[in-house]
Design a protein around this motif. Structure first.
Motif, PDB file in Angstrom:
ATOM      1  N   TYR A  17       0.835  -1.205   0.000  1.00 24.44           N
ATOM      2  CA  TYR A  17       0.000   0.000   0.000  1.00 24.44           C
ATOM      3  C   TYR A  17       0.870   1.256   0.000  1.00 24.44           C
ATOM      4  N   VAL A  32       1.124   4.199  -2.832  1.00 24.63           N
ATOM      5  CA  VAL A  32       0.816   5.612  -2.562  1.00 24.63           C
ATOM      6  C   VAL A  32       1.945   6.516  -3.044  1.00 24.63           C
ATOM      7  N   SER A  56     -16.045   5.771   0.512  1.00 22.11           N
ATOM      8  CA  SER A  56     -14.820   4.968   0.598  1.00 22.11           C
ATOM      9  C   SER A  56     -14.993   3.665  -0.201  1.00 22.11           C
ATOM     10  N   GLU A  57     -13.875   3.016  -0.491  1.00 22.91           N
ATOM     11  CA  GLU A  57     -13.931   1.751  -1.233  1.00 22.91           C
ATOM     12  C   GLU A  57     -14.710   0.684  -0.469  1.00 22.91           C
ATOM     13  N   ALA A  58     -14.562   0.687   0.865  1.00 23.96           N
ATOM     14  CA  ALA A  58     -15.251  -0.330   1.672  1.00 23.96           C
ATOM     15  C   ALA A  58     -16.757  -0.123   1.611  1.00 23.96           C
ATOM     16  N   ARG A  61     -12.837  10.307  -2.176  1.00 28.76           N
ATOM     17  CA  ARG A  61     -12.253  11.652  -2.065  1.00 28.76           C
ATOM     18  C   ARG A  61     -10.732  11.574  -1.941  1.00 28.76           C
ATOM     19  N   GLY A  62     -10.025  12.344  -2.749  1.00 30.49           N
ATOM     20  CA  GLY A  62      -8.565  12.411  -2.665  1.00 30.49           C
ATOM     21  C   GLY A  62      -7.846  11.294  -3.397  1.00 30.49           C
ATOM     22  N   GLN A  94     -25.526  14.427   5.040  1.00 30.78           N
ATOM     23  CA  GLN A  94     -24.524  14.761   6.058  1.00 30.78           C
ATOM     24  C   GLN A  94     -23.089  14.720   5.524  1.00 30.78           C
ATOM     25  N   CYS A  95     -22.879  14.199   4.307  1.00 27.93           N
ATOM     26  CA  CYS A  95     -21.500  14.108   3.808  1.00 27.93           C
ATOM     27  C   CYS A  95     -21.270  15.136   2.695  1.00 27.93           C
ATOM     28  N   ASP A 105     -18.517  14.637   0.523  1.00 31.03           N
ATOM     29  CA  ASP A 105     -17.578  14.001  -0.409  1.00 31.03           C
ATOM     30  C   ASP A 105     -18.034  14.139  -1.862  1.00 31.03           C
ATOM     31  N   GLU A 161      -8.903   2.115   4.003  1.00 28.44           N
ATOM     32  CA  GLU A 161     -10.102   2.660   4.652  1.00 28.44           C
ATOM     33  C   GLU A 161      -9.710   3.638   5.768  1.00 28.44           C
ATOM     34  N   ALA A 180      -6.852   5.246   6.032  1.00 25.72           N
ATOM     35  CA  ALA A 180      -6.225   6.430   5.426  1.00 25.72           C
ATOM     36  C   ALA A 180      -7.309   7.407   4.970  1.00 25.72           C
ATOM     37  N   ARG A 188     -10.135  12.616   5.917  1.00 30.36           N
ATOM     38  CA  ARG A 188     -11.343  13.422   6.123  1.00 30.36           C
ATOM     39  C   ARG A 188     -11.126  14.513   7.177  1.00 30.36           C
ATOM     40  N   GLN A 243      -8.692  16.469   7.080  1.00 34.90           N
ATOM     41  CA  GLN A 243      -8.108  17.565   6.292  1.00 34.90           C
ATOM     42  C   GLN A 243      -6.986  18.275   7.056  1.00 34.90           C
ATOM     43  N   LEU A 282      -2.122  13.849   1.579  1.00 33.46           N
ATOM     44  CA  LEU A 282      -2.572  12.468   1.344  1.00 33.46           C
ATOM     45  C   LEU A 282      -1.501  11.451   1.711  1.00 33.46           C
ATOM     46  N   PRO A 285     -18.283  17.138   9.024  1.00 34.11           N
ATOM     47  CA  PRO A 285     -19.302  16.087   9.126  1.00 34.11           C
ATOM     48  C   PRO A 285     -18.680  14.701   8.997  1.00 34.11           C
TER      49      PRO A 285
END
Lengths: 154, 152
Positions: free
Chosen positions: A26, A30, A70-72, A87-88, A113-114, A116, B43, B45, B50, B52, B56, B110
């Protein structure tokens, strides 16, 4: 008094080595350089809020749909045919350019509430999607309305 | 005189058991938190990003190392001769958690805390996480400063 200073350093070093070894793939992924995405901003980012009926129509037209969670969360369930762009995640953005660059895209996340979907929508706009539709009620509403849900990793 | 000595001994025994109990409690929280995230690095990460606060790549590095650090600290807290060092690292970790959570609360982000992966529900709300981190910080400080020496 020396031990309380040396031992914590040993603990941190041990955890760092273990963590990096466990997640070597991982971490290397990255830090692998990602080709720079060409920014094609034209005008101002003005996302269009859409309702569930618009989403369904867009989905039936086989329009491009992006899941910004997220992916999960994506793997647990998503709108069928949606692409996962957390996101990101610049790699996922690059994939979107390669596979699906078009005029319009619809983005959603979990719900009101999100934020993203808004953020990922802006990233998509910057790389060339001219019109970004945001489904603010998100996957929560889609799922609870009984509409089809697809499971599986991106 | 003998009575005083016996009272002091009883107090010492109680204190010793209290320290052992608190070590087990903090270790259990760290062990659970670490084990929930150690094999879900991407997950975790995303949860860090979030906030911020970090770039990254910083989020990715922290996500790779923090769960193992939590597990290592849990182990240290249970080991004779190492638990005070474990408590010191726990102070640092909980101090950083408290600062990050406070910053997220002040910015009204949030998000949930991401402390226990994706399974914690209400326990992951920022308010609950702030309370928990503050409590663990207090306990860790108490452990580090306690007069118990080299007890198993």
């Amino acid at each position: 008094m020396k031990r309380p200073l040396i031992q914590p350093l040993i603990l941190v070093a041990l955890a760092t080595v273990l963590g990096l070894l466990l997640n070597a793939t991982y971490v290397l992924e990255v830090f692998r350089p990602v080709p720079e995405l060409e920014v094609k901003v034209v005008g101002e980012y003005l996302p269009i809020p859409v309702e569930i009926a618009d989403v369904e129509a867009w989905w039936q037209e086989r329009g491009v749909i992006v899941d910004a969670r997220s992916e999960a969360a994506f793997a647990e369930g998503h709108v069928p045919t949606a692409h996962s762009v957390p996101r990101g995640d610049r790699r996922a953005l690059t994939k979107m350019v390669d596979c699906c660059l078009s005029d319009k895209v619809l983005v959603y996340c979990s719900g009101e509430q999100c934020d993203d979907s808004f953020i990922v929508g802006e990233e998509l706009f910057r790389i060339g999607f001219r019109q970004v539709m945001i489904y603010e009620a998100g996957f929560g509403e889609w799922q609870s309305s009984g509409r089809p849900v697809e499971r599986g990793a991106p | 005189m003998a009575e005083q000595r016996s009272t002091r001994r009883a107090g010492g025994t109680m204190m010793r058991w209290l320290v052992i109990g608190l070590r087990i409690l903090v270790a259990a929280v760290f062990l659970y938190a670490g084990s929930q995230k150690v094999f879900a690095v991407a997950e975790f990460a995303a949860a860090i990003n979030r906030y911020q606060i970090l770039p990254l790549w910083g989020g990715a590095l922290v996500a790779s190392v923090l769960p193992t650090l939590e597990i290592v600290v849990a182990g240290a807290l249970l080991l004779p001769g190492w638990w005070r060092s474990g408590a010191l690292v726990s102070i640092a970790l909980n101090g950083v958690f408290c600062a990050a959570l406070l910053s997220a609360l002040l910015r009204d982000l949030p998000i949930d805390c991401g402390c226990f992966g994706t399974t914690a529900g209400l326990w992951s709300s920022l308010g609950a996480a702030q309370l928990r981190a503050s409590g663990l910080l207090g306990i860790s400080l108490y452990l580090f400063l306690s007069e118990e020496r080299e007890q198993p």
